[in-house]
Design a protein around this motif. Structure first.
Motif, PDB file in Angstrom:
ATOM      1  N   MET A   1      23.169  53.603  29.002  1.00 30.74           N
ATOM      2  CA  MET A   1      23.527  53.096  30.305  1.00 30.74           C
ATOM      3  C   MET A   1      24.429  54.093  31.003  1.00 30.74           C
ATOM      4  N   GLU A   3      27.475  55.266  33.453  1.00 29.15           N
ATOM      5  CA  GLU A   3      28.839  54.764  33.524  1.00 29.15           C
ATOM      6  C   GLU A   3      28.926  53.573  34.472  1.00 29.15           C
ATOM      7  N   LEU A   4      29.688  52.572  34.079  1.00 26.48           N
ATOM      8  CA  LEU A   4      29.884  51.366  34.873  1.00 26.48           C
ATOM      9  C   LEU A   4      30.673  51.691  36.138  1.00 26.48           C
ATOM     10  N   GLY A  37      25.855  46.749  28.425  1.00 25.57           N
ATOM     11  CA  GLY A  37      27.009  47.613  28.671  1.00 25.57           C
ATOM     12  C   GLY A  37      28.084  46.925  29.481  1.00 25.57           C
ATOM     13  N   VAL A  38      27.678  46.183  30.492  1.00 28.56           N
ATOM     14  CA  VAL A  38      28.638  45.450  31.333  1.00 28.56           C
ATOM     15  C   VAL A  38      29.292  44.342  30.509  1.00 28.56           C
ATOM     16  N   ASP A  40      29.596  44.126  27.257  1.00 21.38           N
ATOM     17  CA  ASP A  40      30.470  44.731  26.243  1.00 21.38           C
ATOM     18  C   ASP A  40      31.792  45.183  26.850  1.00 21.38           C
ATOM     19  N   LYS A  41      31.723  45.795  28.023  1.00 21.33           N
ATOM     20  CA  LYS A  41      32.941  46.278  28.692  1.00 21.33           C
ATOM     21  C   LYS A  41      33.863  45.108  29.024  1.00 21.33           C
ATOM     22  N   GLU A  64      39.682  53.021  30.768  1.00 18.38           N
ATOM     23  CA  GLU A  64      38.740  54.079  30.383  1.00 18.38           C
ATOM     24  C   GLU A  64      39.453  55.354  30.019  1.00 18.38           C
TER      25      GLU A  64
END
Length: 64
Positions: A1, A3-4, A37-38, A40-41, A64
């Motif tokens: 993924m 980067e958010l 990914g979102v 998990d973040k 981050e």
């Protein structure tokens, strides 16, 4: 993924009400079809409660 981004985060949390717990926001992101990914973040953010989206973004992106 990739980067958010803050925009990705806000899209994932569309319709969220604040104040909100971390678990409420993770559930909202899942319900909105956010990617792993979102989710998990959000799950890894240290704070348990957020008064608003600005506080959440600070917690997510300053970590981050």
């Amino acid at each position: 993924m990739a980067e958010l981004s803050p925009i990705d985060l806000q899209k994932a949390l569309h319709g969220a009400s604040y104040p909100a717990s971390r678990e409420d926001l993770v559930t909202r992101a899942r319900d909105n079809g956010a990617g792993a990914g979102v989710v998990d973040k959000l799950s890894s953010v240290r704070a348990d409660r957020f008064e608003g989206p600005d506080e959440l973004q600070k917690a997510v992106f300053d970590a981050e």
